[in-house]
Design a protein around this motif. Structure first.
Motif, PDB file in Angstrom:
ATOM      1  N   MET A  90       0.815  -1.066  -0.157  1.00 39.38           N
ATOM      2  CA  MET A  90       0.171   0.035  -0.131  1.00 39.38           C
ATOM      3  C   MET A  90       0.865   1.126   0.015  1.00 39.38           C
ATOM      4  N   VAL A  91       1.958   1.316   0.917  1.00 35.20           N
ATOM      5  CA  VAL A  91       2.895   2.379   1.018  1.00 35.20           C
ATOM      6  C   VAL A  91       3.734   2.362  -0.137  1.00 35.20           C
ATOM      7  N   SER A  92       3.960   1.372  -0.984  1.00 31.63           N
ATOM      8  CA  SER A  92       4.645   1.574  -2.122  1.00 31.63           C
ATOM      9  C   SER A  92       3.795   2.019  -3.362  1.00 31.63           C
ATOM     10  N   ARG A  93       2.710   1.814  -3.364  1.00 33.63           N
ATOM     11  CA  ARG A  93       1.821   2.329  -4.316  1.00 33.63           C
ATOM     12  C   ARG A  93       1.496   3.820  -4.149  1.00 33.63           C
ATOM     13  N   LEU A  94       1.329   4.080  -3.017  1.00 32.84           N
ATOM     14  CA  LEU A  94       1.154   5.567  -2.672  1.00 32.84           C
ATOM     15  C   LEU A  94       2.375   6.351  -3.113  1.00 32.84           C
ATOM     16  N   LEU A  95       3.429   6.070  -2.713  1.00 29.96           N
ATOM     17  CA  LEU A  95       4.789   6.503  -3.245  1.00 29.96           C
ATOM     18  C   LEU A  95       4.893   6.425  -4.637  1.00 29.96           C
ATOM     19  N   ALA A  96       4.451   5.503  -5.302  1.00 30.77           N
ATOM     20  CA  ALA A  96       4.670   5.567  -6.757  1.00 30.77           C
ATOM     21  C   ALA A  96       3.706   6.465  -7.342  1.00 30.77           C
ATOM     22  N   ARG A  97       2.681   6.539  -6.742  1.00 28.24           N
ATOM     23  CA  ARG A  97       1.733   7.962  -7.466  1.00 28.24           C
ATOM     24  C   ARG A  97       2.359   9.083  -7.159  1.00 28.24           C
ATOM     25  N   TRP A  98       3.039   9.239  -6.112  1.00 26.47           N
ATOM     26  CA  TRP A  98       3.528  10.719  -5.807  1.00 26.47           C
ATOM     27  C   TRP A  98       4.749  10.904  -6.695  1.00 26.47           C
ATOM     28  N   PHE A  99       5.710   9.876  -6.914  1.00 30.83           N
ATOM     29  CA  PHE A  99       6.560  10.086  -7.785  1.00 30.83           C
ATOM     30  C   PHE A  99       6.101  10.716  -9.248  1.00 30.83           C
ATOM     31  N   ALA A 100       5.262   9.721  -9.570  1.00 28.31           N
ATOM     32  CA  ALA A 100       4.563  10.107 -10.924  1.00 28.31           C
ATOM     33  C   ALA A 100       4.064  11.353 -10.994  1.00 28.31           C
ATOM     34  N   LYS A 101       3.324  11.862 -10.020  1.00 30.12           N
ATOM     35  CA  LYS A 101       2.802  13.172 -10.034  1.00 30.12           C
ATOM     36  C   LYS A 101       3.802  14.291 -10.243  1.00 30.12           C
ATOM     37  N   ARG A 102       4.872  13.865  -9.713  1.00 32.92           N
ATOM     38  CA  ARG A 102       6.164  15.088  -9.718  1.00 32.92           C
ATOM     39  C   ARG A 102       6.914  15.029 -11.169  1.00 32.92           C
ATOM     40  N   ALA A 103       6.598  14.176 -11.882  1.00 32.83           N
ATOM     41  CA  ALA A 103       7.382  13.968 -13.076  1.00 32.83           C
ATOM     42  C   ALA A 103       6.555  13.447 -14.130  1.00 32.83           C
ATOM     43  N   PRO A 104       5.865  14.411 -15.042  1.00 36.65           N
ATOM     44  CA  PRO A 104       4.867  14.151 -16.007  1.00 36.65           C
ATOM     45  C   PRO A 104       5.422  13.189 -17.197  1.00 36.65           C
ATOM     46  N   LYS A 105       4.690  12.563 -17.861  1.00 41.25           N
ATOM     47  CA  LYS A 105       5.086  11.730 -19.117  1.00 41.25           C
ATOM     48  C   LYS A 105       5.884  12.527 -19.947  1.00 41.25           C
ATOM     49  N   SER A 106       6.857  12.405 -20.622  1.00 35.92           N
ATOM     50  CA  SER A 106       7.612  12.986 -21.709  1.00 35.92           C
ATOM     51  C   SER A 106       8.857  12.286 -22.254  1.00 35.92           C
ATOM     52  N   ASP A 107       9.160  12.606 -23.436  1.00 37.19           N
ATOM     53  CA  ASP A 107      10.151  11.554 -24.241  1.00 37.19           C
ATOM     54  C   ASP A 107      11.576  12.487 -24.006  1.00 37.19           C
ATOM     55  N   SER A 108      11.436  13.644 -23.120  1.00 39.72           N
ATOM     56  CA  SER A 108      12.847  14.272 -22.853  1.00 39.72           C
ATOM     57  C   SER A 108      12.592  14.814 -21.599  1.00 39.72           C
ATOM     58  N   ALA A 109      13.517  14.985 -20.501  1.00 39.01           N
ATOM     59  CA  ALA A 109      13.280  15.371 -19.315  1.00 39.01           C
ATOM     60  C   ALA A 109      14.745  15.933 -18.811  1.00 39.01           C
ATOM     61  N   THR A 110      14.608  16.884 -17.888  1.00 38.99           N
ATOM     62  CA  THR A 110      15.540  17.536 -17.191  1.00 38.99           C
ATOM     63  C   THR A 110      15.376  17.438 -15.816  1.00 38.99           C
ATOM     64  N   LEU A 111      16.614  16.821 -14.957  1.00 35.36           N
ATOM     65  CA  LEU A 111      16.246  16.452 -13.683  1.00 35.36           C
ATOM     66  C   LEU A 111      16.792  17.692 -12.894  1.00 35.36           C
ATOM     67  N   ASN A 112      16.085  17.915 -11.844  1.00 39.78           N
ATOM     68  CA  ASN A 112      16.075  19.271 -10.928  1.00 39.78           C
ATOM     69  C   ASN A 112      15.560  18.959  -9.715  1.00 39.78           C
ATOM     70  N   LEU A 113      15.468  19.949  -8.801  1.00 42.54           N
ATOM     71  CA  LEU A 113      15.012  20.025  -7.666  1.00 42.54           C
ATOM     72  C   LEU A 113      13.742  19.448  -7.464  1.00 42.54           C
ATOM     73  N   ARG A 114      12.735  19.357  -8.461  1.00 42.61           N
ATOM     74  CA  ARG A 114      11.670  18.846  -8.174  1.00 42.61           C
ATOM     75  C   ARG A 114      11.370  17.442  -8.409  1.00 42.61           C
ATOM     76  N   ASN A 115      12.275  16.973  -9.081  1.00 36.62           N
ATOM     77  CA  ASN A 115      12.191  15.469  -9.269  1.00 36.62           C
ATOM     78  C   ASN A 115      13.678  14.627  -9.063  1.00 36.62           C
ATOM     79  N   VAL A 116      14.405  15.270  -8.274  1.00 30.58           N
ATOM     80  CA  VAL A 116      15.581  14.539  -7.709  1.00 30.58           C
ATOM     81  C   VAL A 116      15.523  14.434  -6.328  1.00 30.58           C
TER      82      VAL A 116
END
Length: 342
Positions: free
Chosen positions: A1-27
């Motif tokens: 249950m906790v792992s699913r909630l964490l996975a959803r939280w991580f996914a919200k902070r990193a929207p789907k895209s074919d290119s990404a830049t890692l920054n304070l929001r998603n590191v």
């Protein structure tokens, strides 16, 4: 249950895209497994220094805290700022690996060190038992990791994604991490790609396929005909006006004698027999098995260079998709159509 909630939280902070830049929001950064022991050591030295009033122990504690803070900063800096772009996703048969090509770029003047890249996916026990790349064996979670000891400008890497069934495959999240320089802290980030992969059915051999491989004219199946020709010596093809420099042996002297001018005879040899791979003609009883037999026939005819056409059950709605072609490139296009069949 906790792992699913964490996975959803991580996914919200990193929207789907074919290119990404890692920054304070998603590191993200936290103690590594070895770093947990270091944290315990910090607690022990602090408690011992306070209880016994020992300045040397407290001095050691503050020294270790400074080492931890420096490690915290350096580890985070080696992941933050990276740019990841998805270049290519291959197709593969069910049960094989889809290969994903990525471009990793760093604009920092200092090299990024000890970076790891892996796709996180849940795989079945059957898929785990298959043989994988010997250089990058998967771990117990189904991850296959590529390590970059140093990254200065940009680099191309390829990662496999395991498959187990035909159809559209959503790429799992990509994990990028580093524990440089001391291994105390682990910085990581997740990238969610928007592009999907396509998996075609695993080819299924069948005896009926031999009717599609005609070695000569006498063995041609009913309905097959020569459709492509190349310059040769056997069959007369056409007459063209004579061009200066052409061989006199090819001149039609009968036309010259009749006063019709100088014409050059051209000959052609047949190089291909058009074949039809029809879903309705497959001998299997089940839908997926029929598609697997079509995949086998497409691969064989593609390697032979024989022109062929593939007819699927949904081609009535899209008749433009039913075209003749030849070669391995056309065979791959047919396999992609098989992957998209409902």
């Amino acid at each position: 249950m906790v792992s699913r909630l964490l996975a959803r939280w991580f996914a919200k902070r990193a929207p789907k895209s074919d290119s990404a830049t890692l920054n304070l929001r998603n590191v993200y950064i936290f103690f590594s497994r070895e770093g947990a022991l270091f944290a315990v050591l910090l607690m022990i030295t602090f408690i011992a220094g306070v209880n016994y009033g020992n300045n040397l122990v407290l001095g050691l504690f503050f020294y270790l805290v400074s080492v931890w803070l420096i490690s915290f900063h350096l580890t985070f800096a080696h992941v933050s700022g990276l740019q990841v772009e998805l270049l290519e996703v291959t197709t593969a048969e069910a049960g094989a690996a889809v290969w994903v090509t990525l471009q990793v770029r760093s604009e920092s003047r200092q090299p990024r060190r000890q970076l790891s890249f892996s796709f996180e996916q849940a795989i079945s026990d059957k898929a785990k038992s298959r043989k994988h790349d010997a250089q990058n064996p998967p771990n117990h979670n189904g991850e296959t990791t590529v390590w970059l000891p140093s990254l200065t400008d940009q680099q191309i890497i390829r990662l496999p994604v395991l498959t187990d069934k035909r159809g559209q495959l959503e790429l799992p999240r990509l994990k990028i991490s580093s524990v440089y320089p001391l291994g105390i802290m682990r910085a990581w980030s997740y990238v969610y790609f928007a592009r999907s992969a396509w998996v075609y059915p695993k080819p299924l051999a069948f005896d009926w396929q031999t009717h599609y491989i005609a070695a000569d004219k006498d063995e041609m199946p009913v309905g097959a005909h020569y459709s492509q020709y190349t310059q040769g010596q056997d069959d007369f093809e056409r007459l063209d006006s004579y061009i200066e420099g052409e061989s006199l042996a090819r001149i039609s002297w009968a036309h010259v004698a009749r006063g019709q001018g100088m014409l050059t005879k051209h000959f052609a040899d047949p190089i291909g027999v058009e074949q039809m791979l029809d879903y309705a003609d497959m001998p299997a009883a089940h839908h997926e098995q029929k598609l697997a037999q079509l995949a086998y026939g497409a691969l064989i005819l593609g390697k032979l260079g024989t022109p062929f056409q593939m007819r699927l059950p949904n081609d009535n709605a899209a008749p433009e998709a039913v075209t003749f072609g030849q070669g391995e490139a056309f065979a791959q296009a047919c396999l992609l159509r098989l992957a998209k069949v409902p």
